[in-house]
Design an enzyme around this catalytic site. Structure first.
Site, short mmCIF file in Angstrom:
data_model
loop_
_atom_site.label_atom_id
_atom_site.label_comp_id
_atom_site.label_asym_id
_atom_site.label_seq_id
_atom_site.Cartn_x
_atom_site.Cartn_y
_atom_site.Cartn_z
N HIS A 98 -11.05 -17.20 -13.35
CA HIS A 98 -11.59 -16.16 -12.47
C HIS A 98 -12.83 -15.54 -13.07
O HIS A 98 -12.97 -15.46 -14.30
CB HIS A 98 -10.54 -15.07 -12.18
N HIS A 110 -14.93 -11.95 -12.93
CA HIS A 110 -14.93 -10.54 -12.53
C HIS A 110 -16.34 -10.18 -12.06
O HIS A 110 -17.32 -10.50 -12.74
CB HIS A 110 -14.62 -9.63 -13.73
P1 AMP Z 1 -8.21 -11.36 -17.36
O1 AMP Z 1 -7.91 -10.44 -18.48
O2 AMP Z 1 -9.65 -11.78 -17.32
O3 AMP Z 1 -7.24 -12.53 -17.27
O4 AMP Z 1 -8.04 -10.47 -16.06
C1 AMP Z 1 -7.01 -10.61 -15.13
C2 AMP Z 1 -7.29 -9.62 -14.05
O5 AMP Z 1 -6.44 -9.89 -12.96
C3 AMP Z 1 -7.05 -8.15 -14.46
O6 AMP Z 1 -8.25 -7.40 -14.27
C4 AMP Z 1 -5.94 -7.71 -13.51
O7 AMP Z 1 -6.06 -6.36 -13.11
C5 AMP Z 1 -6.09 -8.68 -12.35
N1 AMP Z 1 -4.88 -8.90 -11.57
C6 AMP Z 1 -3.65 -9.21 -12.04
N2 AMP Z 1 -2.79 -9.33 -11.01
C7 AMP Z 1 -3.50 -9.11 -9.87
C8 AMP Z 1 -3.17 -9.09 -8.48
N3 AMP Z 1 -1.92 -9.33 -8.05
N4 AMP Z 1 -4.16 -8.83 -7.60
C9 AMP Z 1 -5.41 -8.57 -8.03
N5 AMP Z 1 -5.77 -8.58 -9.31
C10 AMP Z 1 -4.83 -8.85 -10.24
#
Ligand code: AMP
Length: 137
Positions: free
Chosen positions: A99, A101
């Site tokens: 993903h 951001h």
């Molecule tokens: P990372 O640390 O780059 O893996 O970030 C994962 C991101 O996914 C975090 O910013 C979380 O807040 C986000 N996240 C986790 N679960 C969900 C969800 N169900 N819907 C939207 N965002 C999510």
């Protein structure tokens, strides 16, 4: 293997605030936003990170990042965005589905950028550059 939370969003098994979708990608609001409008862009297929994704899917993701970044910025009246992506647990990746951001930014003083610490350099830059060149496949 069990689906990640992002595959569950792709499959509409759990809700998300989806802002954009095309054949290969999906974009939705982060559930714990760092800033209002914080958006995630993912491939619809469950690639883990930069180490297993193919060029074509990554291009599709970056097309979506480029397409929606101005909308994310303008929707919250921001002046810039951070585009950030963590690859591997050591780099802070929590969800094992690639993903990007997109984080709206209003002013330079609202966030901490790179820590102002010196990187220890036991190896010279030219040696590291040579090692990287050798590893490129
Ligand atoms: P990372 O640390 O780059 O893996 O970030 C994962 C991101 O996914 C975090 O910013 C979380 O807040 C986000 N996240 C986790 N679960 C969900 C969800 N169900 N819907 C939207 N965002 C999510």
């Amino acid at each position: 293997m069990e689906d990640t939370v992002f595959m569950k969003i792709v499959k509409r098994e759990i809700p998300a605030d989806i802002v954009y979708e095309d054949a290969q990608t999906l974009a939705f609001l982060d559930i714990k936003p760092i800033a209002l409008g914080h958006t995630l862009v993912i491939p619809k297929k469950p690639f883990e990170n930069i180490f297993d994704i193919d060029d074509e899917t990554l291009s599709a993701i970056m097309r979506t990042v480029r397409k929606i970044s101005p909308a994310v910025r303008d929707a919250v009246g921001a002046h810039g965005v951070h585009i950030n992506s963590n690859h591997g647990e050591a780099a802070g990746q929590v969800v094992h589905h690639l993903h990007f951001h997109i984080i709206p930014r209003h002013a330079r003083n609202e966030f901490e950028f790179w820590p102002e610490t010196d990187c220890p350099t036991p190896t010279s830059a030219s040696e590291i550059a040579e090692k990287i060149r050798e590893k490129i496949v």
